[in-house]
Write an enzyme that holds these catalytic residues in place. Structure first.
Site, mmCIF file in Angstrom:
data_model
loop_
_atom_site.group_PDB
_atom_site.id
_atom_site.type_symbol
_atom_site.label_atom_id
_atom_site.label_comp_id
_atom_site.label_asym_id
_atom_site.label_seq_id
_atom_site.Cartn_x
_atom_site.Cartn_y
_atom_site.Cartn_z
ATOM 1 N N ASP A 57 46.102 45.644 33.775
ATOM 2 C CA ASP A 57 44.532 45.620 33.404
ATOM 3 C C ASP A 57 43.587 46.311 34.240
ATOM 4 O OD1 ASP A 57 44.583 43.846 35.585
ATOM 5 O OD2 ASP A 57 44.668 42.134 34.168
ATOM 6 N N GLU A 61 53.279 44.594 30.950
ATOM 7 C CA GLU A 61 52.622 43.473 30.907
ATOM 8 C C GLU A 61 51.545 43.654 29.846
ATOM 9 O OE1 GLU A 61 51.654 41.290 34.939
ATOM 10 O OE2 GLU A 61 49.599 41.756 34.157
ATOM 11 N N GLU A 64 38.598 43.613 33.589
ATOM 12 C CA GLU A 64 40.266 43.675 33.198
ATOM 13 C C GLU A 64 40.408 43.420 31.754
ATOM 14 O OE1 GLU A 64 38.993 42.418 36.163
ATOM 15 O OE2 GLU A 64 40.068 43.484 37.681
ATOM 16 N N HIS A 104 39.257 37.852 45.348
ATOM 17 C CA HIS A 104 38.738 38.854 45.370
ATOM 18 C C HIS A 104 38.128 39.596 43.970
ATOM 19 C CE1 HIS A 104 42.610 39.634 43.045
ATOM 20 N NE2 HIS A 104 42.007 40.661 42.687
ATOM 21 N N ARG A 108 36.147 40.943 41.189
ATOM 22 C CA ARG A 108 34.725 41.331 40.985
ATOM 23 C C ARG A 108 33.709 40.453 40.503
ATOM 24 N NH1 ARG A 108 36.591 46.618 41.170
ATOM 25 N NH2 ARG A 108 34.829 48.415 41.647
ATOM 26 N N HIS A 159 41.400 40.346 51.378
ATOM 27 C CA HIS A 159 41.366 41.771 50.489
ATOM 28 C C HIS A 159 40.458 42.570 51.457
ATOM 29 C CE1 HIS A 159 40.452 44.613 47.207
ATOM 30 N NE2 HIS A 159 41.352 43.837 46.675
#
Ligand code: UD1
Ligand code: UDP
Length: 365
Positions: A97, A119, A133, A206, A208, A239
């Protein structure tokens, strides 16, 4: 002989695509395989490539600090046009994604090359979460020819959406295949010496949509946990996103039972997961790996596209509010029964043979 182009760009895609690339390459009579990395990530991507011994045939090298979704989308789309035209694949394989996956799939669609989506079928059906995503994976599935669904639940999502059931293959998740390469019985690491007899909380964050207040809340909860539990230590491989690193430093630095370190290579990370007591994360892939290792995971998000682990009892969604994260983590640290209930090893995401199933489908269709 099928010409396959495998495209990926970030750490989690690489961890889940490299085992597949290696299986496809082990069948040279059936497949010619080229690897294109977009370089959406750099150090975090290269570290995985080196663990799996893969040298890319194409590298778009797009990463820049502070990159926006506009940068990634347009750089990958334009770069992939040239790569697909140069290599002339029969199938382009993308994963999951990310914006790399979305843009690479779009480029393949524009050039009329079939897409295999590894996936496929994960959904929250909340287009804002995870962002972007959920959009990426739904958009990729609009133009996919071969759907490699990791679980029956993912297959059902696709079939409900009207995808052709005969093109949806339940394969297991290739991320579980990766564990066979990475997890070792005789693993040692200086971090584990530092942990000693303490209970280790392994932390990653991490996303967004969590940058800003939600991430401050998460980290404050974790700090409070260490203040209340002298036998707990926290390890956070941070990250490389500078926005994440800034918040981590602001909220978590200066506590000798919290270690902020650079991202770990995947061998170290998987083996340290195995030694952890609890995992606190907003990561997707870690939600799939932890149940295999029998580790309770508190998921610091409001939604998950991986409900199988929640049903199995190893994952719990705890949101991003400080008090709720604190209370849920406290409960797990204080109640041996609650801990036992969440730490049963189970494997709803795969049996370690997903790549072989994908290879069979690709060779027969
Ligand atoms: C991306 C994916 C996300 C996935 C995550 C895995 C999108 C939109 N997001 O998000 O789905 O969960 O990867 O980690 O596709 N950076 C480095 N070196 C690296 C990697 C990142 O310096 O090796 C820094 C750069 O400053 C970069 C920033 O991190 O600009 C953000 O990277 P980006 O790929 O845009 O977003 P992620 O949050 O990593
Ligand atoms: N991981 C790693 N090193 C780290 C942290 C995570 O190798 O320091 C691995 C982890 O085991 C999992 C993947 O990276 O396989 C998850 O990546 P990430 O959380 O960045 O992305 P997501 O899965 O949320 O898309």
């Amino acid at each position: 002989m099928k010409k396959i182009l495998a495209v990926f760009g970030t750490r989690p895609e690489a961890i889940k695509m490299c085992p597949l690339v290696n299986v496809l390459r082990s069948q040279p009579d059936r497949f010619a395989v080229s690897v294109c990395v977009t370089g959406q990530h750099r150090q975090m991507l290269d570290s995985v490539l080196s663990v799996f011994g893969i040298t890319p045939d194409y590298d778009l090298s797009i990463m820049k600090p502070g990159q926006t979704l506009f940068d990634i989308t347009s750089d990958v789309l334009l770069g992939m046009k040239d790569v697909i035209e140069d290599y002339g694949p029969d199938v382009v394989l993308v994963h999951g994604d990310t914006t790399t996956s979305f843009s690479a799939a779009l480029a393949s669609f524009y050039l009329h090359v079939p897409v295999g989506h590894v996936e496929a079928g994960l959904r929250t059906y909340d287009i804002e979460s995870p962002f972007p995503e959920e959009f990426n994976r739904q958009a990729v599935d609009l133009i996919t020819t071969y759907y490699f669904a990791p679980t029956q639940n993912a297959r059902e999502n696709l079939v409900k959406e009207g995808k052709d059931p005969s093109k949806v293959y339940v394969t297991g998740n290739t991320g579980i295949d990766a564990l066979a390469t990475t997890v070792k019985d005789d693993f040692t690491h200086s971090v584990l010496d530092w942990v000693g007899d303490s209970r280790l909380i392994l932390l990653t964050a991490h996303r967004r949509e969590s940058l800003g207040d939600p991430m401050h809340h998460m980290f404050r909860a974790i700090r409070r946990i260490t203040e209340d539990h002298p036998d707990v230590k926290v390890l956070y491989p941070v990250h490389l996103n500078p926005a994440v690193r800034r918040i981590a430093k602001e909220e978590l630095a200066g506590n000798d039972r919290i270690r902020l370190i650079d991202p770990l290579d995947v061998i170290d990370f998987h083996n340290i997961m195995k030694s952890a007591h609890i995992i606190l994360t907003d990561s997707g892939g870690i939600q799939e790996e932890a149940p295999s290792l029998g580790k309770p995971v508190l998921v610091m998000r409001d939604t998950t596209e991986r409900p199988e682990g929640v049903v199995a009892g190893t994952l719990k969604i705890v949101g991003t509010q400080e008090d709720k994260i604190f209370e849920e983590c406290n409960a797990l640290l204080e109640s041996p029964e609650a801990y036992r209930a969440m730490s049963q090893a189970s494997n709803p995401y795969g049996d370690g043979h997903a790549s072989e199933r994908i290879a069979s489908v690709l060779s027969e269709n």
